[in-house]
Design an enzyme around this catalytic site. Structure first.
Site, PDB file in Angstrom:
ATOM      1  N   ASN A 163      49.352  69.090  38.413  1.00 13.07           N
ATOM      2  CA  ASN A 163      50.866  69.283  39.140  1.00 13.07           C
ATOM      3  C   ASN A 163      50.922  70.628  39.387  1.00 13.07           C
ATOM      4  O   ASN A 163      51.554  71.225  38.197  1.00 13.07           O
ATOM      5  CB  ASN A 163      51.801  68.461  38.404  1.00 13.07           C
ATOM      6  CG  ASN A 163      51.565  67.039  38.597  1.00 13.07           C
ATOM      7  OD1 ASN A 163      51.840  66.382  39.700  1.00 13.07           O
ATOM      8  ND2 ASN A 163      50.988  66.270  37.618  1.00 13.07           N
ATOM      9  N   GLU A 164      50.554  71.312  40.296  1.00 14.34           N
ATOM     10  CA  GLU A 164      50.493  72.744  40.683  1.00 14.34           C
ATOM     11  C   GLU A 164      52.030  73.312  41.004  1.00 14.34           C
ATOM     12  O   GLU A 164      52.995  72.526  41.163  1.00 14.34           O
ATOM     13  CB  GLU A 164      49.452  73.167  41.893  1.00 14.34           C
ATOM     14  CG  GLU A 164      48.130  73.036  41.442  1.00 14.34           C
ATOM     15  CD  GLU A 164      47.516  73.866  40.211  1.00 14.34           C
ATOM     16  OE1 GLU A 164      48.163  74.573  39.614  1.00 14.34           O
ATOM     17  OE2 GLU A 164      46.414  73.986  40.089  1.00 14.34           O
ATOM     18  N   PRO A 165      52.276  74.660  40.754  1.00 16.28           N
ATOM     19  CA  PRO A 165      53.546  74.976  41.022  1.00 16.28           C
ATOM     20  C   PRO A 165      54.050  74.368  42.296  1.00 16.28           C
ATOM     21  O   PRO A 165      53.310  74.335  43.459  1.00 16.28           O
ATOM     22  CB  PRO A 165      53.619  76.536  41.215  1.00 16.28           C
ATOM     23  CG  PRO A 165      52.320  76.901  40.234  1.00 16.28           C
ATOM     24  CD  PRO A 165      51.533  75.623  40.174  1.00 16.28           C
ATOM     25  N   SER A 167      55.350  71.375  42.637  1.00 20.63           N
ATOM     26  CA  SER A 167      55.319  69.555  42.688  1.00 20.63           C
ATOM     27  C   SER A 167      56.782  69.146  42.054  1.00 20.63           C
ATOM     28  O   SER A 167      57.031  69.547  40.993  1.00 20.63           O
ATOM     29  CB  SER A 167      54.022  69.456  41.545  1.00 20.63           C
ATOM     30  OG  SER A 167      52.763  69.574  41.889  1.00 20.63           O
ATOM     31  N   THR A 182      44.162  78.490  39.592  1.00 20.44           N
ATOM     32  CA  THR A 182      43.307  77.274  38.724  1.00 20.44           C
ATOM     33  C   THR A 182      41.826  77.180  39.114  1.00 20.44           C
ATOM     34  O   THR A 182      41.003  77.000  38.524  1.00 20.44           O
ATOM     35  CB  THR A 182      43.911  75.948  39.005  1.00 20.44           C
ATOM     36  OG1 THR A 182      45.358  76.135  38.570  1.00 20.44           O
ATOM     37  CG2 THR A 182      43.101  74.681  38.469  1.00 20.44           C
TER      38      THR A 182
END
Ligand code: F6R
Length: 655
Positions: A163-165, A167, A182
């Site tokens: 859940n990347e920035p 999300s 990432t």
């Protein structure tokens, strides 16, 4: 038995419970024990334990301990149902970097979890089926009764799962584009960014928050900043781990390095009296507070006033020392005494009566001159990048300097460099007839496919290319070829970076080196969590070898000085030795770094810093000099910094 993950007493700036362990190994064991207890409790109740599992480097120790518990303490996984957080997309299950492969290698192949109970998002589902696949995944979790326990790591973007920035708090299982940071962090495993997947399927933030118990793990200094943001910052979709602040039963399990940026560790006086936190105003803490205050107020140390101390909550410190004036002097002299232009001490023949003493004073070999110095360079270029100026000084001042290159570094030699060398050998007529035909085959293959065959002989050539560069750099520093030691530690040759671990042969090689050189001063890269783990393993190899040398007479006069690799610098309050460099020495160091031609533009190993090594070395040295200047000490062109350990302190530090 007390719960080993019992959180620390909460302090006001922390929004999530924490459990901090000295080392990740101890923490991993405690987490594995909690999981084992859950599994056993569910067995007694005749139900399943539903576990949400993570991959990556962080949980490896937890899985190893679970496997041990299975083998040695009969922990059965027959009632365990698992749901993994994520999988790269698209990626076949049998790809060496797939999370399917990872889970088999670290856990599933070694325990009795029924195959039908294992769930991992599919890296190969067709593009049109992704949504249905993700919905079905959520349904399966619900059908299993929901997650009893969710294990998490945290990415440097603050992601949990992938859940990347950005999300949202209510996001479900879905396809997500990986953040560039990432992908860069994963590039080492995939053999370069261009081979690293762009997407992943991940459980959503909501899916994770629905677990009844959540345990997030983080090890290492490279996680410290993001841990601080997740623990002390507000809950935000920019750092999805921060959403765990809203969970009723979540805990962050950290090692000291990952906890090191938290207020309770960096500036504990802001939380309350040190005694209440089990801390004391020792020399280091005093120095740290004064340096912090000087940086906060943007004032030289000797200009800090009573008001500065009071307004920053440091009354207690001033009261103990007596006055702001005395506190300033304490901080100032502590820092001033770190500076020396004679890192190996002075030649007594050349010392004049009025000369300042060589520092630091407490070296057990203070009166030995010249000293035997052993510089340990994990990769063939770490010596010049991180302490090139100091090496030059030690040589110029007459010490007997040896450099040992611990790993060959062959994996970081680009194909073009191999091609150039082979072409040269051929064109210069330096290859025998038999060799010339092999050489022609290799060149032909490279020209056809863009890559050389993976053969031992070519690996050896790559090793030689790096050795030549190291030798050329050492010449610039003035260290002759006869004092260079190429250790080629075997741990480096594991088939993947993650599988590298020390073996007895690595320690034997280090022990032979130490007993051969009998150094007074050992300089080593002090990184316990470098991006690829090589520096950490080299430091552990030194530790094990030194532990075997405890009875050797030479060790009594020895001390260990740690420098940092290209990724980081010591905090100011940690520095024991600061070697100032002149402008000419900075240029000479740069020339030494330039000898490592194959490492130019090597994005694969640069992490998220795109600058070249000479730029990083220059910038880091200048910044440290600026920091000393801002504290009100002397103004230098550049500084190289070290932390000192007596051998027994070093053995305790690298546990
Ligand atoms: C892995 C996962 C990720 C990792 C995170 C940290 O299943 O979901 O969130 O936990 O990227 O990775 P490492 O542990 O390799 O630092």
């Amino acid at each position: 038995m007390t719960d080993p993950l019992t959180p620390l007493a909460r302090v006001s700036c922390e929004h999530v419970p924490l459990s901090i362990f000295h080392r990740s190994t101890e923490a991993s064991r405690a987490v594995a024990r909690e999981i084992a207890e859950l599994i056993r409790a569910k067995q007694r109740a005749g139900t399943n334990a539903v576990l949400g599992l993570a991959t990556g480097s962080t949980p490896v120790g937890v899985y190893a301990e679970l496997v041990r518990l299975h083998r040695e303490e009969k922990l059965s996984f027959a009632n365990v149902v698992t749901f993994n957080l994520d999988e790269y997309y698209p990626l076949p299950e049998d790809h060496p970097q797939s999370y399917h492969r990872y889970m088999r290698a670290h856990l599933f192949d070694h325990v009795d979890v029924p195959a039908a109970n294992i769930h991992i998002p599919g890296g190969t589902v067709g593009a049109g089926e992704i949504e249905a696949h993700c919905r079905a995944y959520e349904d399966q979790i619900r059908a299993a009764g929901g997650l009893d326990f969710q294990l998490l790591g945290i990415g440097r973007t603050g992601h949990i799962g992938f859940n990347e920035p950005g999300s949202p708090r209510r996001s479900p299982t879905r396809l997500i584009a990986l953040d560039p940071l990432t992908r860069r962090d994963a590039a080492g495993d995939f053999g370069g960014e261009e081979h690293t997947p762009r997407y992943a399927l991940t459980m959503g933030v909501r899916t994770i928050l629905e677990a009844r118990r959540v345990v997030l793990l983080a090890w290492g200094e490279h996680k410290a900043a993001i841990i601080r943001a997740a623990v002390e910052g507000e809950a935000t979709s920019q750092v999805t781990a921060s959403f765990l602040q809203e969970h009723d039963d979540a805990v962050f399990v950290l090692d000291e390095a990952a906890a090191s940026a938290l207020t309770r560790r960096r500036t504990p006086w802001l939380i309350g009296p040190l005694e209440d936190q089990g801390l004391t105003w020792d020399d280091r803490m005093t120095r740290r507070a004064i340096l912090w205050l000087s940086q906060q107020r943007k004032k030289a140390i000797l200009k800090l006033t009573e008001d500065d101390y009071n307004e920053a909550g440091l009354q207690d410190l001033v009261r103990r020392i007596g006055s702001a004036y005395e506190a300033n002097r304490t901080g100032f002299y502590q820092m001033q005494h770190t500076i020396t232009g004679w890192p190996g001490g002075r030649d007594p023949q050349k010392t004049q009566p009025g000369d300042a003493p060589a520092r630091p004073l407490r070296a057990p070999s203070a009166n030995v001159f010249p000293k035997r110095v052993l510089v340990l360079s994990p990769h063939p270029d770490d010596d010049v990048i991180s302490m090139g100026g100091t090496v030059c000084r030690l040589v110029d001042q007459g010490h007997d300097v040896h450099i040992a290159y611990e790993v060959s570094g062959h994996t970081a030699v680009p194909e073009e460099a191999v091609w150039r060398t082979l072409q040269f050998t051929r064109d210069a007529g330096l290859a025998s007839d038999a060799a010339a035909s092999r050489l022609a085959d290799w060149i032909a293959e490279y020209e056809r496919t863009g890559a050389f065959p993976r053969s031992l002989e070519l690996k050896w050539f790559r090793t030689l290319i790096r050795r030549q560069e190291a030798a050329a750099a050492a010449r610039v520093s003035g260290v002759p070829a006869s004092k260079l030691h190429y250790l080629d530690l075997p741990f480096y040759d594991a088939d993947t970076v993650r599988r590298r671990q020390l073996g007895p042969e690595d320690i034997d090689i280090m022990e032979r080196l130490l007993n051969g050189v009998k150094p007074h001063l050992i300089y080593a890269a002090g990184d316990l969590d470098d991006p690829h783990g090589t520096h950490r393993l080299c430091l552990h190899a030194l530790r094990e070898a030194l532990a075997r040398c405890v009875k050797q007479p030479w060790l009594e006069a020895a001390e260990v000085w740690l420098y940092r690799g290209a990724w980081a610098e010591w905090q100011l309050d940690e520095i024991d030795l600061a070697v100032p460099l002149s402008p000419a020495e900075v240029v000479r160091r740069r020339r030494a770094i330039f000898q490592h031609e194959t490492q130019k533009d090597q994005a694969l190993f640069l992490g998220d810093d795109r600058r070249e090594f000479w730029q990083r070395a220059d910038d880091r040295g200048r910044r440290l000099a600026d920091a000393y200047n801002a504290l009100g000490l002397a103004e230098y062109e550049a500084i190289e910094a070290f932390k000192r350990y007596a051998p027994d302190e070093f053995l305790a530090y690298v546990r």
